[in-house]
Design a protein around this motif. Structure first.
Motif, short mmCIF file in Angstrom:
data_model
loop_
_atom_site.label_atom_id
_atom_site.label_comp_id
_atom_site.label_asym_id
_atom_site.label_seq_id
_atom_site.Cartn_x
_atom_site.Cartn_y
_atom_site.Cartn_z
N ARG A 1 4.21 5.63 -5.59
CA ARG A 1 4.20 5.65 -7.05
C ARG A 1 3.13 6.60 -7.58
O ARG A 1 3.29 7.19 -8.65
N ARG A 2 2.05 6.73 -6.83
CA ARG A 2 1.02 7.67 -7.24
C ARG A 2 1.53 9.11 -7.12
O ARG A 2 1.32 9.94 -8.01
N GLN A 3 2.21 9.40 -6.01
CA GLN A 3 2.68 10.76 -5.77
C GLN A 3 3.92 11.10 -6.61
O GLN A 3 4.09 12.25 -7.01
N LEU B 1 5.33 -1.45 -19.05
CA LEU B 1 4.97 -0.78 -17.80
C LEU B 1 4.42 0.61 -18.09
O LEU B 1 5.02 1.40 -18.81
N GLN B 2 3.27 0.91 -17.49
CA GLN B 2 2.67 2.22 -17.63
C GLN B 2 3.17 3.13 -16.51
O GLN B 2 3.84 2.69 -15.58
N GLU B 3 2.83 4.40 -16.59
CA GLU B 3 3.33 5.37 -15.61
C GLU B 3 2.95 4.95 -14.19
O GLU B 3 1.79 4.67 -13.89
N GLY B 4 3.95 4.87 -13.33
CA GLY B 4 3.72 4.51 -11.94
C GLY B 4 3.66 3.02 -11.67
O GLY B 4 3.64 2.60 -10.51
N ALA C 1 0.83 -1.20 0.00
CA ALA C 1 0.00 0.00 0.00
C ALA C 1 0.87 1.26 0.00
O ALA C 1 0.58 2.23 -0.72
N SER C 2 1.94 1.25 0.81
CA SER C 2 2.83 2.41 0.85
C SER C 2 3.54 2.60 -0.48
O SER C 2 3.74 3.74 -0.95
N GLY D 1 0.27 -1.00 -9.41
CA GLY D 1 0.48 0.43 -9.42
C GLY D 1 -0.73 1.17 -8.91
O GLY D 1 -1.72 0.56 -8.47
N PRO D 2 -0.70 2.48 -8.97
CA PRO D 2 -1.81 3.28 -8.44
C PRO D 2 -3.15 2.99 -9.11
O PRO D 2 -4.21 3.17 -8.50
#
Length: 495
Positions: free
Chosen positions: A215-217, A352-355, A209-210, A331-332
């Motif tokens: 990766r989202r931020q 792989l996509q962003e994040g 989760a962390s 990912g997010p």
């Protein structure tokens, strides 16, 4: 803050930049200059140190590692041992005494790293007594190069070190050291929140989760597990790493989950941890590990990192392609699965996509399929492939089925050879079918020329490995019929 033990003494280092290596921390921050920088790429072993972690039984287990490409922040919660921490006053450690008596050192630059690799071998023998075979010795020292003495005196020292009195370091007298390290290690691995990356630029999440939130931020942050490839950007290309997310302690990425069809291997599981699984279920993969980098690298490198790196000469991807492995991406935006042959798109470009990041790799059971892996390189150990071939198939009523032929070093990405596979599919392993497969290879690949081999060399080598497969299958057939045990060709191993 990096909180760890160094040669038995607790150290707390603040204001350490994200791209600082363990070697820089030792030499520049702590003044411990016994550990040397040689190649700064994890090849020569001059910078080898020993990393101690709790063994779960009240003690510490040590493994060797290349300090030049180890992120300094990964020392948090560990016991780091360097060459300065082995002698007991004027009394040398058995490894040091043996090296002196056997004249195993000349200029001395590589000697500290050799000493530390032998120290971890000596510790392993103390806790798990077993004969020091040529295989164990090669595994321990395969990542240490010496330019002066030749290796016979070093080998002699290794073979005789157990004959010396056990003059252990002073820090080994401290009965509280293992417990203190375990407490620090537990505190370091059980925290549920990311490190304050805003102040350090280095985050070390402990759970999935962390990691997703980081990766989202910060989708552009660089992920590191073992650091055995990423850190070369710092040491070889002089690129700064200012925003790093360390995944090596994410609990969900460190699991090996067995299912009815195979195993889900977490992306942060090291090759060292995978060796028992390979030995029992994938012997050809296990055999490759003798030529996969060095013990220093295998102790830290991860399968997830080797795949995500997307190098055309990575050793693992062709094997995974031959096995029809699958990837669990995360990912997010959520989770998804992907066949590994859809992951590599172009040179160093992946799906792989962003994040996103790799969470786990699925290894299918072989069942009735067979697997062979052959690697060609200039050195037998601790070297990068010129060509790597991974072949998987099954024999059904004398014909080949489910033929998978995968190669590394033959294109911009690791990939299979569908035309050559089609030439063998449904055919007996006869010369005509393999001749057609070898001809197909020349139509499918146009390798590059580089320092490891010309395009023509790679084409010939790949075709020869296919011929080696045919000869091996022919030998097995002949053995069943007339008990002929003649070798097809020499094995490229001393053991």
């Amino acid at each position: 803050m990096i909180d760890f033990y160094l040669n038995g003494q607790r150290q707390q280092c603040a204001d350490v930049s994200p791209d600082t290596s363990a070697l820089e921390l030792l030499r520049l921050f702590l003044g411990k200059t016994g550990t040397k920088e040689g190649c700064a790429s994890g090849d020569c072993g001059a910078c080898t140190v020993a990393i101690g972690e709790p063994d779960g039984q009240g003690g510490l287990v040590y493994h060797n590692a290349n300090a030049c490409i180890m992120p300094a922040h990964q020392l948090h919660g560990c016991h780091l041992v360097t060459v300065e921490g082995l002698a007991r006053g004027d009394a040398l450690h058995p490894v040091q005494a043996a090296m002196v008596d056997c004249h195993g050192s000349q200029c001395g630059f590589c000697t500290p790293g050799i000493i530390m690799s032998l120290f971890t071998l000596h510790e392993d023998q103390r806790h798990r007594p077993a004969p020091l075979t040529q295989e164990r010795l090669e595994s321990a020292l395969g990542g240490n190069l010496c330019r002066c003495t030749g290796y016979r005196p070093i080998r002699d020292a290794a073979l005789s070190m157990n004959e010396y009195p056990d003059t252990h370091p002073t820090w080994a007298d401290d009965p509280d050291l293992p417990r203190n390290v375990e407490t620090l290690f537990t505190d370091a691995t059980q925290a549920s929140r990311p490190a304050p990356r805003e102040t350090t630029g280095y985050a070390m999440p402990r759970d999935l989760a962390s990691l997703r939130e980081l990766r989202r931020q910060h989708p552009g942050s660089r992920l590191v597990a073992g650091g055995t490839d990423l850190w070369l950007e710092v040491t070889q290309q002089l690129k700064p790493l200012e925003d790093v997310v360390d995944v090596h302690q994410v609990a969900e990425l460190n699991t090996i989950e067995e299912t009815a069809d195979g195993w889900w291997v977490g992306a942060a599981v090291t090759y060292r941890r995978l060796e028992p699984l390979f030995a029992e279920h994938y012997p050809a993969f296990a055999h490759l590990m003798h030529r996969f980098a060095s013990s220093q690298i295998r102790n830290r490198a991860t399968m997830g990192g080797n795949v995500a790196n997307a190098s055309p000469i990575g050793d693992t991807p062709p094997v995974l392609l031959a096995l029809d492995a699958r990837l669990a991406l995360d990912g997010p935006e959520g989770q998804r699965e992907l066949p590994i042959d859809s992951f590599f798109l172009d040179y160093k470009k992946t799906a792989l996509q962003e994040g996103e990041f790799i969470r786990a790799i699925f290894l299918p059971r072989l069942e009735e399929r067979q697997l062979k892996v052959w690697k060609l390189s200039k050195r037998r150990e601790d070297d990068i492939s010129a060509v790597l071939a991974a072949f998987s198939w099954r024999l059904d009523d004398g014909v080949m089925r489910d033929v998978h032929l995968a190669f590394g070093g033959m294109a911009a990405i690791p990939r299979r050879a569908p035309q050559a596979e089609a030439a063998l599919e449904g055919q007996p392993p006869a010369p005509a079918a393999f001749e057609a497969a070898r001809a197909a290879l020349r139509q499918e690949f146009q390798p590059l020329d580089d320092v490891r081999g010309s395009s023509e060399y790679r084409l010939v080598a790949a075709a020869n490995l296919l011929e080696r497969l045919r000869l091996m299958l022919h030998k097995e057939t002949q053995t069943r019929h007339d008990n002929n045990t003649a070798e097809v060709c020499l094995d490229a191993y001393a053991h």
